[in-house]
Design a protein around this motif. Structure first.
Motif, PDB file in Angstrom:
ATOM      1  N   LYS A 200       4.875  51.632  27.532  1.00 16.05           N
ATOM      2  CA  LYS A 200       3.845  50.616  27.336  1.00 16.05           C
ATOM      3  C   LYS A 200       3.237  50.231  28.675  1.00 16.05           C
ATOM      4  CE  LYS A 200       6.119  48.789  23.198  1.00 16.05           C
ATOM      5  NZ  LYS A 200       6.733  47.606  22.554  1.00 16.05           N
ATOM      6  N   GLY A 201       2.667  51.227  29.320  1.00 16.54           N
ATOM      7  CA  GLY A 201       2.077  51.012  30.638  1.00 16.54           C
ATOM      8  C   GLY A 201       0.921  50.036  30.636  1.00 16.54           C
ATOM      9  N   PHE A 202       0.305  49.842  29.475  1.00 18.40           N
ATOM     10  CA  PHE A 202      -0.823  48.898  29.395  1.00 18.40           C
ATOM     11  C   PHE A 202      -0.410  47.492  29.815  1.00 18.40           C
ATOM     12  CE2 PHE A 202       1.178  48.972  25.215  1.00 18.40           C
ATOM     13  CZ  PHE A 202       1.327  47.623  24.919  1.00 18.40           C
ATOM     14  N   GLU A 203       0.899  47.203  29.779  1.00 18.91           N
ATOM     15  CA  GLU A 203       1.367  45.872  30.164  1.00 18.91           C
ATOM     16  C   GLU A 203       1.164  45.606  31.654  1.00 18.91           C
ATOM     17  OE1 GLU A 203       5.380  46.002  28.843  1.00 18.91           O
ATOM     18  OE2 GLU A 203       4.894  45.447  26.765  1.00 18.91           O
ATOM     19  N   HIS A 204       1.040  46.677  32.455  1.00 15.92           N
ATOM     20  CA  HIS A 204       0.841  46.523  33.903  1.00 15.92           C
ATOM     21  C   HIS A 204      -0.588  46.839  34.332  1.00 15.92           C
ATOM     22  CE1 HIS A 204       5.178  46.233  34.049  1.00 15.92           C
ATOM     23  NE2 HIS A 204       5.304  47.425  33.517  1.00 15.92           N
ATOM     24  N   LEU A 205      -1.412  47.304  33.403  1.00 14.95           N
ATOM     25  CA  LEU A 205      -2.787  47.689  33.738  1.00 14.95           C
ATOM     26  C   LEU A 205      -3.666  46.438  33.747  1.00 14.95           C
ATOM     27  CD1 LEU A 205      -4.771  50.114  34.212  1.00 14.95           C
ATOM     28  CD2 LEU A 205      -5.185  50.070  31.742  1.00 14.95           C
ATOM     29  N   VAL A 206      -4.308  46.166  34.879  1.00 13.73           N
ATOM     30  CA  VAL A 206      -5.137  44.963  34.981  1.00 13.73           C
ATOM     31  C   VAL A 206      -6.624  45.286  34.956  1.00 13.73           C
ATOM     32  CG1 VAL A 206      -3.378  43.639  36.198  1.00 13.73           C
ATOM     33  CG2 VAL A 206      -5.044  44.972  37.519  1.00 13.73           C
ATOM     34  N   GLU A 207      -6.994  46.516  35.318  1.00 13.57           N
ATOM     35  CA  GLU A 207      -8.424  46.817  35.409  1.00 13.57           C
ATOM     36  C   GLU A 207      -8.666  48.310  35.242  1.00 13.57           C
ATOM     37  OE1 GLU A 207     -10.990  44.759  38.469  1.00 13.57           O
ATOM     38  OE2 GLU A 207     -11.119  46.806  39.255  1.00 13.57           O
TER      39      GLU A 207
ATOM     40  N   ALA B 251       2.372  54.845  31.894  1.00 18.06           N
ATOM     41  CA  ALA B 251       1.699  55.578  30.822  1.00 18.06           C
ATOM     42  C   ALA B 251       1.742  54.789  29.518  1.00 18.06           C
ATOM     43  CB  ALA B 251       2.360  56.936  30.627  1.00 18.06           C
ATOM     44  N   THR B 252       0.804  55.106  28.638  1.00 13.51           N
ATOM     45  CA  THR B 252       0.796  54.569  27.278  1.00 13.51           C
ATOM     46  C   THR B 252       0.580  55.720  26.315  1.00 13.51           C
ATOM     47  OG1 THR B 252      -0.120  52.444  28.015  1.00 13.51           O
ATOM     48  CG2 THR B 252      -0.300  52.972  25.667  1.00 13.51           C
ATOM     49  N   ASN B 253       1.503  55.913  25.385  1.00 10.53           N
ATOM     50  CA  ASN B 253       1.364  56.935  24.343  1.00 10.53           C
ATOM     51  C   ASN B 253       1.692  56.304  23.001  1.00 10.53           C
ATOM     52  OD1 ASN B 253       0.856  59.403  25.987  1.00 10.53           O
ATOM     53  ND2 ASN B 253       2.875  58.892  26.810  1.00 10.53           N
TER      54      ASN B 253
ATOM     55  N   LEU C  84      -4.889  45.304  23.075  1.00  8.16           N
ATOM     56  CA  LEU C  84      -4.626  46.744  23.075  1.00  8.16           C
ATOM     57  C   LEU C  84      -5.513  47.463  22.073  1.00  8.16           C
ATOM     58  CD1 LEU C  84      -3.005  49.204  23.996  1.00  8.16           C
ATOM     59  CD2 LEU C  84      -1.262  48.616  22.290  1.00  8.16           C
ATOM     60  N   GLU C  85      -5.724  46.865  20.909  1.00  9.31           N
ATOM     61  CA  GLU C  85      -6.580  47.496  19.899  1.00  9.31           C
ATOM     62  C   GLU C  85      -7.978  47.729  20.450  1.00  9.31           C
ATOM     63  OE1 GLU C  85      -5.980  48.682  16.742  1.00  9.31           O
ATOM     64  OE2 GLU C  85      -3.885  48.448  17.312  1.00  9.31           O
TER      65      GLU C  85
END
Length: 627
Positions: free
Chosen positions: A99-106, A88-90, A23-24
């Motif tokens: 924590k939408g980044f957990e489902h983002l693959v690309e 979404a991720t905020n 994530l960083e």
């Protein structure tokens, strides 16, 4: 793979595989989508805003400036069966939520920014497009493999993009239902209204404030970093497998943005740019050609048709004379946009005042600001490059020649800021209170890099301008040619006498109050890289050796030798800390261009020289996929 087929000439999109990246790292990678107004959409590859300047619609209300963050972000939820997935991720002070980044693959930085999410054996694709000539953006969602419900909550800022909105500050944020959606406006300021429209959705009014969105880049910059955002409610979509839905945000008008046609227009324009650099161009060259499109925008003057100009950079710079004419040959001549190049010349030539090209135009009006000694000289050099590329004698006679003669005459006789030719024919200008060169940082009344007097790159440009004019006049105006030739000879003699530092084997950076400054800086490079050099060849080689030894890095040139006690190794921290480092060691990538030009000018286009130049450029080429 490229979305547009194997025969498409566009370079392959840059792809971030989010599952394999922390994530960083993802929060440090940003995307930008601009339009012809100077408006843009921008964020990180996970959709989390990390700057006050990020937003899904940052509109240009007085193109290309007057920018406001209209639509800041969306919070999306996808419901499939009994499961709910946040996309979404905020970032807030103590956590990320959702924590939408957990489902983002690309993430694909393609013709449009594209996000791919995987969840519950389904794939959701989110794409963002910006209208070409209107302050409007559209976000499209397509679900594959399942049916589901999408809930979108838009967050509205409606504030100057340099500022932050706080709920306790005076405001009157209100919304009003309209056909297909809602409008949001701050009636306290009677400012622009934001239209949020969707034909496929049902709008559910539920006004809320969300507090203390945290922008981590502002933290690193020592700036205020928290913002409160307003949401009028949310949109509900019933998604069918493979059928897209769309939310459009536009300023002051419910603009019906056609997503597919807008993509196609953008794609076709970018294809022309790729073709312009030739079939042998590699991926890096093609990517640069595509990237060049971002900087060409339309400036709107009162009672005049829009005209092309060049932005100095995103997110906050507008059109600056120095930057425009340094970059014009690469942005517009290498890509064969000669009509647009003529408009840029006209935009600035019409605002010449006592020989000065505007250093910039005001961010909130069309007023020209004049505080540069070199913008006018870069105008002349760009004119030379334009004539080499086009042989446009009509434009030369009507626009470029009168402007060039006005600049050289005013500089010779004396103009603003004590800019004038001295008795030795060298150009001098400025005072302790001014910062007229590109090293222009000033903190209060303190000029961080004082370079008033005779600066080395200014006089290299001054010499080049006279040699160019001598060549232009030779044959048609022999008396003028002789005059310019004579002045160029005088400048060359004085340049070698005044600037050569025999002890260091390179050039002094400037003469401040008549005292030579031995700082080893990259400004001396232009005495080698420009089309005409005032130095003999052996001195040119010596200058380049010193630059390679003291200033060259994989990503550009240092602005000061590390041997200098004033050298600052790190650019970062507070505003003051950054400004004090800005030209005291900070590496600038733009200087790699003239460095390579200088090297090839001396070595010629021999195989070993071409190979060395490519080796020097390789780290920057790789960096294009990271930053």
């Amino acid at each position: 793979m490229n979305n547009f087929g194997v025969d498409d000439p566009l370079p392959l999109p840059l792809v971030v595989h989010c599952e394999c990246t922390t994530l960083e790292e993802l929060l440090q990678q940003e995307w930008l989508l601009p339009n012809k107004l100077g408006a843009y959409a921008s964020s990180t590859v996970v959709g989390c805003n990390t700057r006050r300047y990020h937003g899904l619609l940052v509109a240009a209300t007085t193109p290309p400036v007057g920018r406001i963050v209209a639509l800041s972000t969306l919070v999306e939820r996808l419901l499939i069966g009994d499961e709910t997935f946040s996309l979404a991720t905020n970032e807030f002070p103590d956590e990320f939520s959702p924590k939408g980044f957990e489902h983002l693959v690309e993430f694909r930085n393609d013709v449009v920014p594209t996000f791919v999410y995987h969840m519950a054996d389904a794939k959701l694709v989110k794409e963002i497009v910006l209208a070409e000539s209107v302050n409007a953006t559209a976000i499209r969602f397509t679900l594959f493999g399942k049916r589901g419900r999408l809930e979108l909550r838009p967050f509205v800022a409606l504030r100057d993009f340099h500022h932050l909105r706080r709920s306790e500050h005076p405001h009157q944020m209100t919304f009003q239902r309209v056909s297909g959606g809602v409008t949001v406006q701050d009636r306290q300021t009677n400012g622009q209204a934001l239209y949020l429209i969707s034909r496929e959705a049902e709008f559910k009014p539920e006004p809320q404030w969300w507090y203390r969105f945290r922008y981590r880049v502002e933290v690193a910059r020592g700036q205020e970093c928290h913002e409160d955002l307003y949401s009028p409610g949310w949109f509900k979509y019933e998604l069918e497998d493979g059928r897209p839905c769309q939310l459009t945000a536009s300023l002051s008008d419910p603009f019906p943005l056609g997503f597919t046609t807008t993509i196609e227009r953008r794609r076709n324009r970018l294809k022309i740019l790729v073709v312009s650099v030739g079939p042998a161009a590699d991926q890096a060259t093609q990517r640069l050609a595509v990237a060049s499109d971002a900087f060409l925008v339309q400036r709107h003057f009162p009672n005049m048709p829009p005209r092309s100009t060049i932005l100095a950079g995103y997110p906050w710079f507008a059109d600056w004379g120095r930057d425009a004419f340094i970059s014009l040959p690469g942005l517009l001549l290498a890509t064969k946009r000669f009509k647009e190049a003529k408009e840029v010349f006209q935009t600035f030539a019409e605002h010449i005042c006592d020989g000065l090209i505007p250093n910039r135009f005001d961010d909130y009006s069309c007023a020209a600001h004049y505080n540069s000694i070199d913008a006018s000289l870069w105008f002349i050099l760009a004119s030379q490059r334009y004539m080499e590329a086009t042989e446009d004698e009509s434009f030369w006679k009507d626009t470029l020649m009168p402007a060039t003669e006005a600049i050289l005459s005013a500089y010779q006789e004396g103009t603003w800021f004590d800019i004038r030719a001295d008795a030795d024919a060298l150009l001098t200008g400025g005072s302790k209170q001014t910062q007229l060169t590109w090293m222009d940082v000033k903190l209060g009344e303190e000029v961080i890099t004082p370079r008033h007097g005779k600066a080395v790159e200014i006089n290299a440009l001054w010499y080049c301008a006279h040699r160019f004019m001598a060549d232009r006049c030779r044959g048609s105006q022999p008396a003028k040619a002789q005059q310019y030739e004579h002045l160029a000879d005088m400048i060359s003699i004085a340049f070698n006498r005044i600037f050569w530092n025999d002890l260091a084997g390179c050039l002094y950076d400037c003469l401040v109050d008549g005292v030579p400054d031995p700082s080893i800086r990259p400004n001396q490079l232009f005495a080698v890289s420009l089309p005409y050099s005032p130095l003999p060849v052996e001195r040119q080689h010596s200058v380049l050796r010193v630059i390679i030894e003291k200033l060259l890095t994989p990503f550009g040139l240092r602005t000061l030798s590390p041997d200098d006690p004033r050298y600052r190794r790190r650019y970062g921290g507070s505003w003051e800390s950054r400004d004090r480092a800005y030209h005291q060691g900070t590496v600038w990538p733009w200087l790699m261009g003239p460095f390579i030009e200088a090297y090839l000018r001396l070595e010629g286009e021999k195989p070993f020289a071409i190979a060395q130049a490519k080796q020097w450029l390789k780290p920057l080429e790789e960096h294009l996929g990271q930053a």
